[in-house]
Design an enzyme around this catalytic site. Structure first.
Site, PDB file in Angstrom:
ATOM      1  N   ASP A  59     -21.485  18.620  16.020  1.00  0.00           N
ATOM      2  CA  ASP A  59     -22.397  17.782  15.249  1.00  0.00           C
ATOM      3  C   ASP A  59     -23.003  16.716  16.145  1.00  0.00           C
ATOM      4  O   ASP A  59     -22.385  16.281  17.130  1.00  0.00           O
ATOM      5  CB  ASP A  59     -21.653  17.099  14.101  1.00  0.00           C
ATOM      6  CG  ASP A  59     -21.200  18.077  13.033  1.00  0.00           C
ATOM      7  OD1 ASP A  59     -21.800  19.166  12.945  1.00  0.00           O
ATOM      8  OD2 ASP A  59     -20.256  17.755  12.301  1.00  0.00           O
ATOM      9  N   LYS A  60     -24.190  16.275  15.785  1.00  0.00           N
ATOM     10  CA  LYS A  60     -24.869  15.233  16.557  1.00  0.00           C
ATOM     11  C   LYS A  60     -23.957  14.035  16.857  1.00  0.00           C
ATOM     12  O   LYS A  60     -23.907  13.556  17.993  1.00  0.00           O
ATOM     13  CB  LYS A  60     -26.123  14.781  15.809  1.00  0.00           C
ATOM     14  CG  LYS A  60     -26.854  13.618  16.465  1.00  0.00           C
ATOM     15  CD  LYS A  60     -28.023  13.137  15.616  1.00  0.00           C
ATOM     16  CE  LYS A  60     -28.669  11.909  16.237  1.00  0.00           C
ATOM     17  NZ  LYS A  60     -29.778  11.375  15.404  1.00  0.00           N
TER      18      LYS A  60
END
Length: 246
Positions: A59-60
């Site tokens: 995930d970012k």
């Protein structure tokens, strides 16, 4: 990210390359944020001067080990290894409260769809099996009142996901009532602002610390590790956990 991040290469051979992805960097272009300028895939491609193939995702907001293949055939082999659970992943998370001991979270997850990125995905999918092993490695208490509590408590948790569902670790820890600090989706709306105010850190405190696997070409065991960054080290200092400092 507004400033171009410097990529740290953790591992490289003629088939694979792994980087230490900083928190806040997308793996590749996404419908979710059209204003982003930098992406790990493009940065690495430009750095190496050749195309790279992402073989898993972070995930970012998650930092740590991110692996790429340097050919389509190797990417296919690594993807199979992920699907067949032959890749061992270790994460660390800073959570709310004291989560003691160790155990296995066996809690099915129903996919949460994004209105833009998943608009063509079947919305009637059933919950899928999701398993995460965890171990508490440290706890700390700050004598500061917050809400109805007289102290603020944290745990450092070591995690090994056995399946790869979206936001699995984040949702599993929230299911245990020990959400990850800085998690804007599943976290604590009192702890997150306090953490930013007290530590000066506004991010998800989840780190992909290591990835171990048998190399698909050489058949040698490979272990790739990403050290905790300066923000993590600041937390370790403040919570008096010197054993985790480099």
């Amino acid at each position: 990210m507004t400033e171009k991040p410097e990529l740290t290469i953790l591992y490289q051979d003629q088939y694979l390359v792994a980087i230490d992805k900083p928190a806040g960097l997308f793996v590749h272009r996404s419908f979710l944020d059209k204003d982003e300028k930098y992406f790990a895939l493009q940065l690495l491609r430009d750095h190496l001067g050749q195309y790279v193939y992402p073989v898993h995702r972070l995930d970012k907001p998650t930092s740590g080990v991110l692996l790429f293949a340097l050919s389509e055939n190797v990417a296919r082999e690594i993807n199979s290894a992920f699907q067949e659970k032959r890749m061992h992943k270790t994460y660390y998370a800073l959570t709310r409260g004291h989560l003691e001991g160790e155990g296995r979270i066996d809690h099915p997850i129903k996919i949460k769809l994004d209105k833009i990125g998943d608009k063509f995905v079947n919305k009637d999918q059933q919950a899928k099996d999701a398993i995460t092993d965890y171990q508490s490695v440290a706890t700390a208490t700050l004598p500061i009142p917050l809400g109805k509590y007289s102290t603020v408590r944290y745990s450092l948790i070591k995690l090994s996901p056995q399946t790869g569902r979206r936001h699995q670790i984040r949702r599993h820890l929230a299911h245990l009532k020990h959400p990850i600090i800085g998690d804007v989706n599943y976290g604590d709306n009192k702890q997150n602002p306090f953490f930013y105010q007290h530590f000066g850190i506004k991010r998800l405190m989840l780190h992909a610390q290591s990835l171990s696997f048998i190399h698909p070409i050489t058949n040698r065991e490979v272990t790739i590790k990403a050290s905790f960054d300066q923000q993590w080290e600041k937390v370790f200092h403040t919570l008096n956990w010197p054993q985790f400092l480099q």
